[in-house]
Design an enzyme around this catalytic site. Structure first.
Site, short mmCIF file in Angstrom:
data_model
loop_
_atom_site.label_atom_id
_atom_site.label_comp_id
_atom_site.label_asym_id
_atom_site.label_seq_id
_atom_site.Cartn_x
_atom_site.Cartn_y
_atom_site.Cartn_z
N LYS A 13 0.65 29.51 21.49
CA LYS A 13 -0.39 29.48 22.48
C LYS A 13 -0.29 28.34 23.12
CE LYS A 13 -4.02 31.00 20.45
NZ LYS A 13 -3.43 30.75 18.86
N ARG A 88 -12.02 36.02 21.13
CA ARG A 88 -11.60 36.16 19.89
C ARG A 88 -12.10 37.33 19.21
NH1 ARG A 88 -9.31 30.73 19.09
NH2 ARG A 88 -8.73 30.30 17.17
N ARG A 127 2.01 20.43 12.52
CA ARG A 127 1.60 20.12 13.92
C ARG A 127 0.85 18.85 13.91
NH1 ARG A 127 -1.96 24.70 16.92
NH2 ARG A 127 -3.51 24.39 14.95
N ARG A 160 -4.95 17.92 12.94
CA ARG A 160 -6.25 18.45 13.06
C ARG A 160 -6.89 18.59 11.62
NH1 ARG A 160 -5.96 23.88 16.75
NH2 ARG A 160 -7.32 24.42 15.10
N ARG A 171 -8.74 31.08 8.58
CA ARG A 171 -8.44 31.34 9.83
C ARG A 171 -7.56 32.73 10.25
NH1 ARG A 171 -5.72 25.96 11.28
NH2 ARG A 171 -5.64 26.49 13.28
P1 ADP Z 1 -5.56 27.73 17.05
O1 ADP Z 1 -5.17 26.86 18.09
O2 ADP Z 1 -5.32 27.25 15.55
O3 ADP Z 1 -5.47 29.18 17.24
P2 ADP Z 1 -8.27 27.07 18.09
O4 ADP Z 1 -7.79 25.56 18.50
O5 ADP Z 1 -7.95 27.89 19.29
O6 ADP Z 1 -7.25 27.44 17.10
O7 ADP Z 1 -9.58 27.22 17.52
C1 ADP Z 1 -9.90 26.26 16.48
C2 ADP Z 1 -11.56 26.77 15.92
O8 ADP Z 1 -12.42 26.82 16.93
C3 ADP Z 1 -11.39 28.03 15.30
O9 ADP Z 1 -10.90 28.12 14.25
C4 ADP Z 1 -12.77 28.58 15.50
O10 ADP Z 1 -13.66 28.08 14.52
C5 ADP Z 1 -13.21 27.80 16.92
N1 ADP Z 1 -12.90 28.64 18.13
C6 ADP Z 1 -12.31 28.45 19.10
N2 ADP Z 1 -12.16 29.48 19.93
C7 ADP Z 1 -13.14 30.31 19.44
C8 ADP Z 1 -13.76 31.53 19.87
N3 ADP Z 1 -13.26 32.08 21.09
N4 ADP Z 1 -14.68 32.14 19.40
C9 ADP Z 1 -15.21 31.52 17.98
N5 ADP Z 1 -14.64 30.52 17.80
C10 ADP Z 1 -13.80 29.87 18.30
P1 ADP Z 2 -1.32 27.70 18.93
O1 ADP Z 2 -1.96 26.89 19.96
O2 ADP Z 2 -1.17 29.12 18.89
O3 ADP Z 2 -2.21 27.45 17.79
P2 ADP Z 2 0.93 25.61 19.14
O4 ADP Z 2 1.29 26.08 20.33
O5 ADP Z 2 -0.19 24.52 18.63
O6 ADP Z 2 0.13 27.14 18.49
O7 ADP Z 2 2.00 25.66 18.00
C1 ADP Z 2 1.84 25.45 16.69
C2 ADP Z 2 2.88 24.62 16.01
O8 ADP Z 2 4.15 25.16 16.07
C3 ADP Z 2 3.11 23.18 17.12
O9 ADP Z 2 3.30 22.08 15.94
C4 ADP Z 2 4.18 23.55 17.91
O10 ADP Z 2 4.71 22.38 17.91
C5 ADP Z 2 5.07 24.45 16.99
N1 ADP Z 2 5.52 25.43 17.66
C6 ADP Z 2 5.02 26.22 18.75
N2 ADP Z 2 5.92 27.19 19.36
C7 ADP Z 2 6.96 27.21 18.46
C8 ADP Z 2 8.24 28.08 18.42
N3 ADP Z 2 8.38 29.15 19.16
N4 ADP Z 2 9.01 27.77 17.42
C9 ADP Z 2 8.79 26.71 16.55
N5 ADP Z 2 7.63 25.91 16.44
C10 ADP Z 2 6.74 26.16 17.67
#
Ligand code: ADP
Ligand code: ADP
Ligand code: ADP
Length: 213
Positions: A13, A88, A127, A160, A171
């Protein structure tokens, strides 16, 4: 356009968001990035959110709904927005509908970053992020030009605290139990597009562009 990105941690994302933002001039609201900034700054909101985030659990609906309600007031968000990591839970999705109804607008499209759980551990543990911008890199799949350094600003990258295999497990549990119903919610409204998020970034990008064209 008013868009929502939904998908498990590591589904890509954050990687696709800037591309969408640059192409459509939308504001990008990532609740995870905003919460991490609040935790780092030790604001009252950050203090409340930290414990759940460290454990890989969701923070309370009221807290994140409040952040989004506030952020949607920004001038840059009036023409459109990308919500990344929100809603979420179904409660968050319903509250978002209320907020948008008050503003006389609605969600145009929801992009579902569909991907198998088994791929995510390698993505998450490799990451590296630039906290100020939310830009993410990967040691294997998207390495920065200089290891540990952001390409754009030259500032240091960090890993992170919750990007470990153990926290990823909770998660993912939270995702399946609380966020998958959100996918059904938007599917029933016929505004959902499924992406093949396991493909390489360029191919996912092409699918995103097709979905938005
Ligand atoms: P990822 O990029 O790995 O999908 P995020 O960066 O979006 O994770 O979120 C990190 C953490 O922040 C989540 O594990 C949760 O604790 C909190 N969080 C983020 N967005 C939300 C949401 N919309 N509702 C509840 N908790 C959230
Ligand atoms: P999210 O925001 O959904 O948690 P990220 O965009 O941060 O996910 O992606 C998670 C990790 O995977 C990052 O280290 C990113 O560079 C890598 N990544 C993202 N998209 C791809 C893909 N299509 N193929 C391989 N690695 C990816
Ligand atoms: P722009 O509108 O210039 O694209 P934003 O103002 O949306 O940028 O925010 C850029 C980044 O700042 C976001 O990705 C997020 O990480 C952080 N941010 C935005 N709003 C908040 C907030 N209310 N609290 C904490 N961090 C925020």
């Amino acid at each position: 356009k008013r868009l929502i990105l939904v998908g498990p941690p590591g589904s890509g994302k954050g990687t696709q968001s800037p591309i969408i933002k640059d192409e459509y001039c939308l504001c990008h609201l990532a609740t995870g990035d905003m919460l991490r900034a609040a935790v780092a700054a030790k604001t009252p909101l950050g203090v409340k959110a930290k414990e759940a985030m460290d454990k890989g659990e969701l923070v309370s609906d009221d807290l994140v709904v409040g952040i989004i309600d506030e952020a949607l007031k920004k001038p840059s968000c009036q023409k459109g927005f990308i919500l990344d990591g929100f809603p979420r839970t179904v409660v968050q999705a319903e509250k978002l509908d209320d907020m948008l109804e008050k503003r006389g607008v609605k969600v145009d499209k929801v992009l579902n970053f569909a991907i198998d759980d088994t791929i995510l551990e390698e993505r998450i543990t490799g990451r590296w992020i630039h906290p100020a911008s939310g830009r993410s890199y990967h040691t294997k799949f998207a390495p920065p030009k200089v290891p540990g350094v952001d390409d754009v600003t030259g500032e240091p990258l960090i890993q992170r605290k919750d990007d470990t295999a153990a926290v990823l497990k909770s998660r993912l549990e939270a995702f399946h139990r609380q966020t998958e119903p959100v996918i059904d919610y938007y599917s029933k409204k016929s505004i959902l597009t499924n992406l093949h998020a396991e493909k390489p970034p360029q191919e996912v990008k092409a699918e995103v562009q097709k979905a938005l064209s």
